[in-house]
Design a protein around this motif. Structure first.
Motif, PDB file in Angstrom:
ATOM      1  N   SER A 156       0.798  -1.231   0.000  1.00  0.00           N
ATOM      2  CA  SER A 156       0.000   0.000   0.000  1.00  0.00           C
ATOM      3  C   SER A 156       0.827   1.276   0.000  1.00  0.00           C
ATOM      4  O   SER A 156       0.284   2.374   0.146  1.00  0.00           O
ATOM      5  N   LYS A 157       2.133   1.153  -0.189  1.00  0.00           N
ATOM      6  CA  LYS A 157       3.000   2.344  -0.193  1.00  0.00           C
ATOM      7  C   LYS A 157       2.493   3.376  -1.197  1.00  0.00           C
ATOM      8  O   LYS A 157       2.037   3.010  -2.284  1.00  0.00           O
ATOM      9  N   PHE A 158       2.582   4.633  -0.804  1.00  0.00           N
ATOM     10  CA  PHE A 158       2.160   5.773  -1.635  1.00  0.00           C
ATOM     11  C   PHE A 158       0.642   5.899  -1.778  1.00  0.00           C
ATOM     12  O   PHE A 158       0.159   6.828  -2.407  1.00  0.00           O
ATOM     13  N   MET A 192       5.696 -10.031  -7.518  1.00  0.00           N
ATOM     14  CA  MET A 192       5.023  -8.740  -7.413  1.00  0.00           C
ATOM     15  C   MET A 192       3.970  -8.681  -8.525  1.00  0.00           C
ATOM     16  O   MET A 192       3.669  -9.688  -9.153  1.00  0.00           O
ATOM     17  N   SER A 193       3.399  -7.498  -8.758  1.00  0.00           N
ATOM     18  CA  SER A 193       2.285  -7.407  -9.712  1.00  0.00           C
ATOM     19  C   SER A 193       2.578  -8.068 -11.067  1.00  0.00           C
ATOM     20  O   SER A 193       1.723  -8.745 -11.625  1.00  0.00           O
ATOM     21  N   ASP A 194       3.782  -7.860 -11.572  1.00  0.00           N
ATOM     22  CA  ASP A 194       4.068  -8.323 -12.930  1.00  0.00           C
ATOM     23  C   ASP A 194       4.575  -9.757 -13.017  1.00  0.00           C
ATOM     24  O   ASP A 194       4.638 -10.318 -14.104  1.00  0.00           O
ATOM     25  N   VAL A 236      -1.563   2.655 -10.334  1.00  0.00           N
ATOM     26  CA  VAL A 236      -0.196   3.185 -10.371  1.00  0.00           C
ATOM     27  C   VAL A 236       0.052   4.101  -9.176  1.00  0.00           C
ATOM     28  O   VAL A 236      -0.854   4.737  -8.667  1.00  0.00           O
ATOM     29  N   ARG A 237       1.313   4.136  -8.786  1.00  0.00           N
ATOM     30  CA  ARG A 237       1.703   5.015  -7.674  1.00  0.00           C
ATOM     31  C   ARG A 237       2.140   6.361  -8.209  1.00  0.00           C
ATOM     32  O   ARG A 237       2.867   6.424  -9.196  1.00  0.00           O
ATOM     33  N   ASN A 238       1.722   7.432  -7.561  1.00  0.00           N
ATOM     34  CA  ASN A 238       2.228   8.758  -7.921  1.00  0.00           C
ATOM     35  C   ASN A 238       3.366   9.120  -6.988  1.00  0.00           C
ATOM     36  O   ASN A 238       3.137   9.456  -5.839  1.00  0.00           O
ATOM     37  N   GLY A 272       1.242  -4.637  -5.257  1.00  0.00           N
ATOM     38  CA  GLY A 272       0.824  -3.251  -5.065  1.00  0.00           C
ATOM     39  C   GLY A 272      -0.013  -2.740  -6.223  1.00  0.00           C
ATOM     40  O   GLY A 272      -1.240  -2.683  -6.148  1.00  0.00           O
ATOM     41  N   SER A 273       0.637  -2.373  -7.316  1.00  0.00           N
ATOM     42  CA  SER A 273      -0.052  -1.653  -8.394  1.00  0.00           C
ATOM     43  C   SER A 273      -1.203  -2.431  -9.025  1.00  0.00           C
ATOM     44  O   SER A 273      -2.179  -1.826  -9.459  1.00  0.00           O
ATOM     45  N   ALA A 274      -1.143  -3.746  -9.052  1.00  0.00           N
ATOM     46  CA  ALA A 274      -2.249  -4.509  -9.649  1.00  0.00           C
ATOM     47  C   ALA A 274      -3.519  -4.396  -8.803  1.00  0.00           C
ATOM     48  O   ALA A 274      -4.614  -4.640  -9.293  1.00  0.00           O
TER      49      ALA A 274
HETATM   50  C1  LIG Z   1       6.688  -1.771  -4.238  1.00  0.00           C
HETATM   51  C2  LIG Z   1       7.105  -3.151  -3.904  1.00  0.00           C
HETATM   52  C3  LIG Z   1       6.318  -4.256  -4.262  1.00  0.00           C
HETATM   53  C4  LIG Z   1       5.032  -4.148  -5.065  1.00  0.00           C
HETATM   54  O1  LIG Z   1       5.293  -3.809  -6.377  1.00  0.00           O
HETATM   55  P1  LIG Z   1       4.125  -3.812  -7.492  1.00  0.00           P
HETATM   56  O2  LIG Z   1       4.860  -3.946  -8.757  1.00  0.00           O
HETATM   57  O3  LIG Z   1       3.420  -2.503  -7.357  1.00  0.00           O
HETATM   58  O4  LIG Z   1       3.238  -4.954  -7.215  1.00  0.00           O
HETATM   59  C5  LIG Z   1       6.745  -5.514  -3.856  1.00  0.00           C
HETATM   60  N1  LIG Z   1       7.877  -5.686  -3.153  1.00  0.00           N
HETATM   61  C6  LIG Z   1       8.660  -4.660  -2.792  1.00  0.00           C
HETATM   62  C7  LIG Z   1       9.885  -4.939  -1.998  1.00  0.00           C
HETATM   63  C8  LIG Z   1       8.308  -3.363  -3.152  1.00  0.00           C
HETATM   64  O5  LIG Z   1       9.096  -2.344  -2.791  1.00  0.00           O
END
Ligand SMILES: *Cc1c(COP(=O)(O)O)cnc(C)c1O
Length: 224
Positions: free
Chosen positions: A31-33, A197-199, A221-223, A215-217
């Motif tokens: 959930s960062k950002f 991660m998302s991708d 997108v994060r700003n 996160g992003s999925a």
């Molecule tokens: C930001 C982050 C993620 C998530 O990335 P997304 O591509 O948005 O899913 C996962 N792991 C770490 C360590 C991150 O910093």
């Protein structure tokens, strides 16, 4: 005729991702950002585990969100900031030095807690990424088995693959981490292999991941 673009809500994204993750694989919603209102939307879908990468941002969010959220720290952590999160953090996924681990152990003891951690191992090519070398991770794990960090529980390993479209490369990096995970597990059973991660989470799960950080999925997108 104009094409209709369907904008998915955060909750729709969440359910869509959740449906792609097997029951025995944990989902950490990164959930960062993103503001607390959005985190609350995902929480209301039943998600309890969230990941943040900065201490300051985490501290501002914690008090505004339900107390039963399990917070994971997933970003590089400076030793002088451990004391701020030691009272409540569920898991620190980003242990990238023994110095940091010793500090976490110390602060956990002060708080009468056992803090769960993952050893972050460098598997990517990029120089910029943090993480222990494999040999360092093994040494720390052997110290752990000798009870050098009594207020720490090492649950497993975390790693990030190189940022590339080359699936073969990503896969081979995940498999390096999986093989270290299996090797250490012969000494003491580990439960968490955090990769994906998302991708690349589907590939990570194929390679043995037990916990994905997405996160992003989910949030979009994060700003920065
Ligand atoms: C930001 C982050 C993620 C998530 O990335 P997304 O591509 O948005 O899913 C996962 N792991 C770490 C360590 C991150 O910093």
């Amino acid at each position: 005729m104009k094409k209709k673009i369907k904008i998915m809500s955060i909750q729709e994204n969440y359910h869509k991702i959740k449906a792609q993750i097997p029951e025995n694989v944990e989902l950490v919603a990164v959930s960062k950002f993103h503001p607390v209102e959005k985190i609350k939307e995902v929480y209301d879908c039943g998600q309890k585990v969230f990941g943040e990468n900065k201490v300051q941002e985490l501290l501002t969010k914690v008090n505004e969100l339900p107390a039963d959220i399990q917070w994971h720290l997933i970003g590089h952590l400076q030793t002088n900031k451990v004391k701020f999160i030691a009272p409540f953090i569920d898991t620190i996924q980003s242990v990238d030095s023994e110095k940091l681990l010793l500090e976490i152990n110390k602060e956990a003891a002060k708080n009468n807690r056992i803090i769960k951690v993952l050893l972050q191992v460098k598997i990517a090519e990029e120089e910029t990424k943090y993480g222990l070398e494999i040999a360092e991770a093994k040494e720390i794990f052997s110290n752990y088995l000798e009870h050098k960090y009594p207020n720490i529980e090492i649950l497993g390993l975390m790693g990030m693959a190189t940022f590339t479209d080359n699936k073969n490369q990503v896969k081979s990096e995940f498999l390096v981490l999986k093989s270290l995970f299996d090797e250490l597990s012969t000494f003491r059973k580990l439960e968490t292999l955090s990769m994906g991660m998302s991708d690349d989470f589907a590939l990570a799960i194929e390679c043995g991941s037990t916990s994905v950080r997405i996160g992003s999925a989910i949030f979009g997108v994060r700003n920065y």
